[in-house]
Write a protein that holds these residues in place. Sequence first.
Motif, PDB file in Angstrom:
ATOM      1  N   ILE A 122      12.437   3.453  -4.631  1.00 19.91           N
ATOM      2  CA  ILE A 122      11.461   4.732  -5.099  1.00 19.91           C
ATOM      3  C   ILE A 122      12.101   5.987  -4.798  1.00 19.91           C
ATOM      4  O   ILE A 122      12.136   6.945  -5.946  1.00 19.91           O
ATOM      5  CB  ILE A 122      10.124   4.549  -4.552  1.00 19.91           C
ATOM      6  CG1 ILE A 122       9.449   3.164  -4.831  1.00 19.91           C
ATOM      7  CG2 ILE A 122       9.208   5.712  -4.765  1.00 19.91           C
ATOM      8  CD1 ILE A 122       8.374   2.770  -3.910  1.00 19.91           C
ATOM      9  N   LYS A 123      12.949   6.157  -3.637  1.00 22.19           N
ATOM     10  CA  LYS A 123      13.418   7.517  -3.307  1.00 22.19           C
ATOM     11  C   LYS A 123      14.480   7.875  -4.271  1.00 22.19           C
ATOM     12  O   LYS A 123      14.545   9.048  -4.925  1.00 22.19           O
ATOM     13  CB  LYS A 123      14.102   7.256  -2.042  1.00 22.19           C
ATOM     14  CG  LYS A 123      14.007   8.676  -1.103  1.00 22.19           C
ATOM     15  CD  LYS A 123      14.373   8.138   0.245  1.00 22.19           C
ATOM     16  CE  LYS A 123      15.641   7.793   0.751  1.00 22.19           C
ATOM     17  NZ  LYS A 123      15.650   7.639   2.180  1.00 22.19           N
ATOM     18  N   PHE A 124      15.278   6.966  -4.844  1.00 22.42           N
ATOM     19  CA  PHE A 124      16.520   7.238  -5.778  1.00 22.42           C
ATOM     20  C   PHE A 124      16.263   6.902  -7.285  1.00 22.42           C
ATOM     21  O   PHE A 124      17.088   6.809  -7.923  1.00 22.42           O
ATOM     22  CB  PHE A 124      17.871   6.587  -5.410  1.00 22.42           C
ATOM     23  CG  PHE A 124      18.139   6.852  -3.968  1.00 22.42           C
ATOM     24  CD1 PHE A 124      18.631   8.180  -3.786  1.00 22.42           C
ATOM     25  CD2 PHE A 124      17.971   5.935  -3.010  1.00 22.42           C
ATOM     26  CE1 PHE A 124      18.927   8.723  -2.612  1.00 22.42           C
ATOM     27  CE2 PHE A 124      18.309   6.615  -1.532  1.00 22.42           C
ATOM     28  CZ  PHE A 124      18.827   7.746  -1.378  1.00 22.42           C
ATOM     29  N   THR A 125      15.070   6.873  -7.746  1.00 18.36           N
ATOM     30  CA  THR A 125      14.586   6.584  -9.070  1.00 18.36           C
ATOM     31  C   THR A 125      13.656   7.714  -9.544  1.00 18.36           C
ATOM     32  O   THR A 125      12.550   7.792  -8.828  1.00 18.36           O
ATOM     33  CB  THR A 125      13.749   5.189  -9.165  1.00 18.36           C
ATOM     34  OG1 THR A 125      14.777   4.169  -8.576  1.00 18.36           O
ATOM     35  CG2 THR A 125      13.780   4.959 -10.800  1.00 18.36           C
ATOM     36  N   GLU A 126      13.925   8.379 -10.596  1.00 19.82           N
ATOM     37  CA  GLU A 126      13.029   9.305 -11.117  1.00 19.82           C
ATOM     38  C   GLU A 126      12.034   8.901 -12.180  1.00 19.82           C
ATOM     39  O   GLU A 126      11.243   9.519 -12.576  1.00 19.82           O
ATOM     40  CB  GLU A 126      13.984  10.549 -11.556  1.00 19.82           C
ATOM     41  CG  GLU A 126      14.539  11.214 -10.444  1.00 19.82           C
ATOM     42  CD  GLU A 126      13.840  11.634  -9.097  1.00 19.82           C
ATOM     43  OE1 GLU A 126      12.451  12.048  -9.439  1.00 19.82           O
ATOM     44  OE2 GLU A 126      14.081  11.578  -8.014  1.00 19.82           O
ATOM     45  N   GLN A 127      12.997   7.853 -12.824  1.00 24.19           N
ATOM     46  CA  GLN A 127      12.108   7.337 -14.208  1.00 24.19           C
ATOM     47  C   GLN A 127      12.035   5.822 -14.479  1.00 24.19           C
ATOM     48  O   GLN A 127      13.058   5.336 -13.658  1.00 24.19           O
ATOM     49  CB  GLN A 127      12.827   7.983 -15.435  1.00 24.19           C
ATOM     50  CG  GLN A 127      12.298   9.351 -15.906  1.00 24.19           C
ATOM     51  CD  GLN A 127      12.857   9.875 -17.135  1.00 24.19           C
ATOM     52  OE1 GLN A 127      13.849   9.112 -17.719  1.00 24.19           O
ATOM     53  NE2 GLN A 127      12.690  10.863 -17.563  1.00 24.19           N
ATOM     54  N   GLY A 128      11.310   5.436 -14.777  1.00 26.45           N
ATOM     55  CA  GLY A 128      11.304   3.812 -14.966  1.00 26.45           C
ATOM     56  C   GLY A 128      10.377   2.918 -13.994  1.00 26.45           C
ATOM     57  O   GLY A 128       9.311   3.631 -13.657  1.00 26.45           O
ATOM     58  N   GLY A 129      10.956   1.993 -13.268  1.00 24.54           N
ATOM     59  CA  GLY A 129      10.337   1.543 -12.304  1.00 24.54           C
ATOM     60  C   GLY A 129      11.227   0.722 -11.076  1.00 24.54           C
ATOM     61  O   GLY A 129      12.470   0.711 -11.310  1.00 24.54           O
ATOM     62  N   ALA A 151       3.351   5.656  -7.196  1.00 25.38           N
ATOM     63  CA  ALA A 151       2.351   6.385  -8.163  1.00 25.38           C
ATOM     64  C   ALA A 151       2.539   7.757  -8.173  1.00 25.38           C
ATOM     65  O   ALA A 151       2.368   8.693  -9.088  1.00 25.38           O
ATOM     66  CB  ALA A 151       0.999   6.026  -7.416  1.00 25.38           C
ATOM     67  N   ARG A 152       3.132   8.497  -7.066  1.00 26.85           N
ATOM     68  CA  ARG A 152       3.420   9.910  -6.841  1.00 26.85           C
ATOM     69  C   ARG A 152       4.555  10.271  -7.599  1.00 26.85           C
ATOM     70  O   ARG A 152       4.272  11.413  -8.182  1.00 26.85           O
ATOM     71  CB  ARG A 152       3.548  10.343  -5.215  1.00 26.85           C
ATOM     72  CG  ARG A 152       2.382  10.453  -4.732  1.00 26.85           C
ATOM     73  CD  ARG A 152       2.435  11.191  -3.510  1.00 26.85           C
ATOM     74  NE  ARG A 152       2.638  12.605  -3.698  1.00 26.85           N
ATOM     75  CZ  ARG A 152       3.607  13.156  -3.039  1.00 26.85           C
ATOM     76  NH1 ARG A 152       3.570  13.171  -1.497  1.00 26.85           N
ATOM     77  NH2 ARG A 152       4.040  14.655  -3.391  1.00 26.85           N
ATOM     78  N   LYS A 153       5.399   9.303  -8.147  1.00 28.16           N
ATOM     79  CA  LYS A 153       6.426   9.716  -8.938  1.00 28.16           C
ATOM     80  C   LYS A 153       6.205   9.213 -10.164  1.00 28.16           C
ATOM     81  O   LYS A 153       7.133   9.097 -11.050  1.00 28.16           O
ATOM     82  CB  LYS A 153       7.697   9.067  -8.385  1.00 28.16           C
ATOM     83  CG  LYS A 153       8.255   9.876  -6.964  1.00 28.16           C
ATOM     84  CD  LYS A 153       9.226   9.221  -6.390  1.00 28.16           C
ATOM     85  CE  LYS A 153      10.661  10.101  -7.070  1.00 28.16           C
ATOM     86  NZ  LYS A 153      11.794   9.565  -6.172  1.00 28.16           N
ATOM     87  N   ASP A 154       5.242   8.569 -10.557  1.00 26.88           N
ATOM     88  CA  ASP A 154       5.083   8.039 -12.008  1.00 26.88           C
ATOM     89  C   ASP A 154       5.837   6.771 -12.186  1.00 26.88           C
ATOM     90  O   ASP A 154       6.374   6.668 -13.276  1.00 26.88           O
ATOM     91  CB  ASP A 154       5.020   8.979 -13.073  1.00 26.88           C
ATOM     92  CG  ASP A 154       3.701   9.323 -13.445  1.00 26.88           C
ATOM     93  OD1 ASP A 154       2.579   8.745 -13.344  1.00 26.88           O
ATOM     94  OD2 ASP A 154       3.576  10.490 -14.220  1.00 26.88           O
ATOM     95  N   LEU A 155       6.133   6.150 -10.973  1.00 29.03           N
ATOM     96  CA  LEU A 155       6.989   4.773 -11.328  1.00 29.03           C
ATOM     97  C   LEU A 155       6.181   3.720 -11.225  1.00 29.03           C
ATOM     98  O   LEU A 155       5.286   3.735 -10.668  1.00 29.03           O
ATOM     99  CB  LEU A 155       7.880   4.753 -10.269  1.00 29.03           C
ATOM    100  CG  LEU A 155       8.864   6.031 -10.100  1.00 29.03           C
ATOM    101  CD1 LEU A 155       9.734   5.808  -8.938  1.00 29.03           C
ATOM    102  CD2 LEU A 155       9.825   6.229 -11.333  1.00 29.03           C
ATOM    103  N   PRO A 175       0.723  -1.123  -0.112  1.00 27.59           N
ATOM    104  CA  PRO A 175       0.239  -0.099  -0.074  1.00 27.59           C
ATOM    105  C   PRO A 175       0.709   1.120  -0.164  1.00 27.59           C
ATOM    106  O   PRO A 175       0.551   2.219  -0.728  1.00 27.59           O
ATOM    107  CB  PRO A 175      -0.823  -0.231   1.231  1.00 27.59           C
ATOM    108  CG  PRO A 175      -0.769  -1.667   1.645  1.00 27.59           C
ATOM    109  CD  PRO A 175       0.371  -2.044   1.155  1.00 27.59           C
ATOM    110  N   THR A 176       1.800   1.496   0.997  1.00 25.06           N
ATOM    111  CA  THR A 176       2.609   2.749   0.987  1.00 25.06           C
ATOM    112  C   THR A 176       3.458   2.719   0.159  1.00 25.06           C
ATOM    113  O   THR A 176       3.501   3.694  -0.646  1.00 25.06           O
ATOM    114  CB  THR A 176       3.484   2.572   2.189  1.00 25.06           C
ATOM    115  OG1 THR A 176       3.156   1.665   3.494  1.00 25.06           O
ATOM    116  CG2 THR A 176       3.532   3.944   2.746  1.00 25.06           C
ATOM    117  N   ALA A 177       4.064   1.699  -0.704  1.00 25.60           N
ATOM    118  CA  ALA A 177       5.069   1.873  -1.788  1.00 25.60           C
ATOM    119  C   ALA A 177       4.150   2.099  -2.788  1.00 25.60           C
ATOM    120  O   ALA A 177       4.713   2.977  -3.856  1.00 25.60           O
ATOM    121  CB  ALA A 177       5.462   0.249  -2.005  1.00 25.60           C
TER     122      ALA A 177
END
Length: 705
Positions: free
Chosen positions: A604-611, A567-571, A560-562
């Motif tokens: 998630i923290k260190f990723t801006e694009q992709g997944g 989703a907030r970062k579009d990942l 859930p949290t993840a």
Amino acid sequence: MVSLGFSIYMLATLWRIRKSPGAVSLMWTIHCALIWSLTYILEITLPSLDLKYLALKAQYFGIPFISPAIFIFSLYFTGRKAWLKWYRTILLLVIPFVTFGLAWTNQAHEWIWTDVRLSSSAPLSPLAFGHGPWYNVNVVYSYGLLVLALILFSEVVIRSHRLYRAQAIIMVFGMLVAWSGNILYVFDLLPGMNLDWTPLTFTLGTVILTIGFARYKLVDVLPIAHTSVFNAMTDGVIVTDPSGRIVDINPAAERIYGRNSAEILGQSVQQLLPSWVDWRTQTKAAFETSHMVTLGKGENKRIYGLRIAPILGPRNRVDGQMVILTDITEQREADAQMLMQVMALEAVQNSILITNAQGEIEWANPAFSTLTGYSLQEVIGKKPSILKSGQMPPEFYQHLWETILTGQLWRGELINRRKDGTLYHEEMSITPVRQGDKITHFIAVKQDISLRKEAEQALQQARDAAIEANRLKTQLLANVSHDLRSPLGAIIGYAEMLQANIFGNMTTEQAKATREILDSANQLLTFVNNLIGQAQLETGKVVIRERPFEPLTLVESVRPTASYQAARKDLQLTFEIDPALPPVLLGDDYWLQQIVHNLVNNAIKFTEQGGVTVRFFPEDEHHWAIEVKDTGIGIPPEYHEKIFSAFEQVDGTATRRIGGSGLGLSIVKQLTELMGGSIRLESAPGKGATFTVILPLKFPDEKKP
Ligand code: ADP
């Protein structure tokens, strides 16, 4: 009568020195000559032919034995006594005894004398007779032995030291005198004088032999032996007469001076030893001194010890001086070396103590006095136990002694007491010194380590304090974090209720603000959880409690949290469970959840694009793995190890901007290891990162017995 008197005097002289080698054989010679003289007198003086004949025979108690006796004497005198085995002595006497026997039975065969008759009717006249065949045998035999004796004496004359040479010359002279009468008689060189002078000249000869023999006190040393010793000596010997003229020099002394005896003999000793006159005036005429001289130059320079001793003749008359030169160069060098070593020992900072085998102090260096306060004089003869502080147990000393008495080195630390009563720490090594297999000394090297001890103690205290401070910090963190978690729970709860419009619909701005509150509160919660985790790990309070769990529930707990954050970062966020993985495993799902949460949170923290992909799969027969893979900024290789330490972060990354404590990976690593697993990291800058936690594969039924 004259020869009788001489003979008795000589026998008396010889009796006194009868222990000297050869004295007995010389006495025999005299005996024989004496018998010969006496019986010859009888031959001349007795009136009738029969009596004269008897006296003639009686002469053969002496005549045949004189030459063997002289020969034996010459063997003794020249040091050839060893040749004289008992059977050789008997052989030597065979012919003399035969001669003796034939003389007494002459009437039957006339082998010695023929036609024995009165030579004249005058009152003092010897018998007249012709020579039988054996008479000549005896003459040849006797002469042979005399010639041999003469050769032996002459050899000494040629080869010997001066003092002995004179003696040997006298011997040769005596032999010649003894012989002369007989030569006169046998070869009839004094016609008209029909008396046999041999008994007289023999007596005279033996007188001379005795004088030669007894006069020189050195009879005890055989001349040949003396000569070889004199020549073989490695010490140089120079003999001077009373006036200081060199009369003899041995080969060693020739070598020392590099000159031969021909150049030196007869010179004044001052030529070789310029200080001679000084030494002489310092002491009395017959002086006995020792000095040191340096001879030669440069490389060949040698140092000699010099002993000068008077040579005393009969009645302590000074016959000269004897100088003995001993090369002491090496000894002096060794002395100098020794001196240097002693000085070095005196100079060193460490205390050095030397004791004998009984442990009594023989020497100590100044550093010892500085350390202990005892002077050298105070400790000599004492035992090192004067330093005992009473702080060391008796077994300590017992072990020390057992070690060194078996010849082994002992090394250790102990507390000793100075003379002023203060205590100090010292480090000591004791080395036994052996000579052969006997221990003669012990050498102790001591070092004051009080300062080092103090430093060590200070360090220990500092470490204890640091450990205590750290413990307090951890305790504080754990307490504080706990108290933070409850209000955080309330914040998150109310924010979630707001978001779910439980308190009525919100405006767009209100909804946005609520999202921010939730984000920050969740971040804070992660941090607080990690702080508690770290504190618990540090205090050893984390206990892994294994129970059966489904990997799927792990996924559900973090999803859930993840998902919300991704989703907030579009990942893209994907969870995969390999079907090959057993649906139920054994493990501590609470802490496993903490691991997955931290890894996914980072990804998630260190990723801006992709997944981000999270995979659960069997690694091999005995392990399963949790892999968290992202397409983010990646981690430079040099940080691959560091980031697993508490509070470590990669410099210059988005971390600072993004926020974080540097605790997450440290906790992940510690938990993994507690579970008996390991972590693998594959990453490069810009290439994303893949963290794989590998854990032992355990099944619930395995646990049940
Ligand atoms: P933090 O709270 O700073 O994330 P962590 O111990 O979890 O602490 O991580 C330590 C550091 O490791 C991070 O600050 C970051 O620099 C780096 N790091 C961790 N995970 C990743 C990742 N998936 N991608 C890139 N860097 C990462």
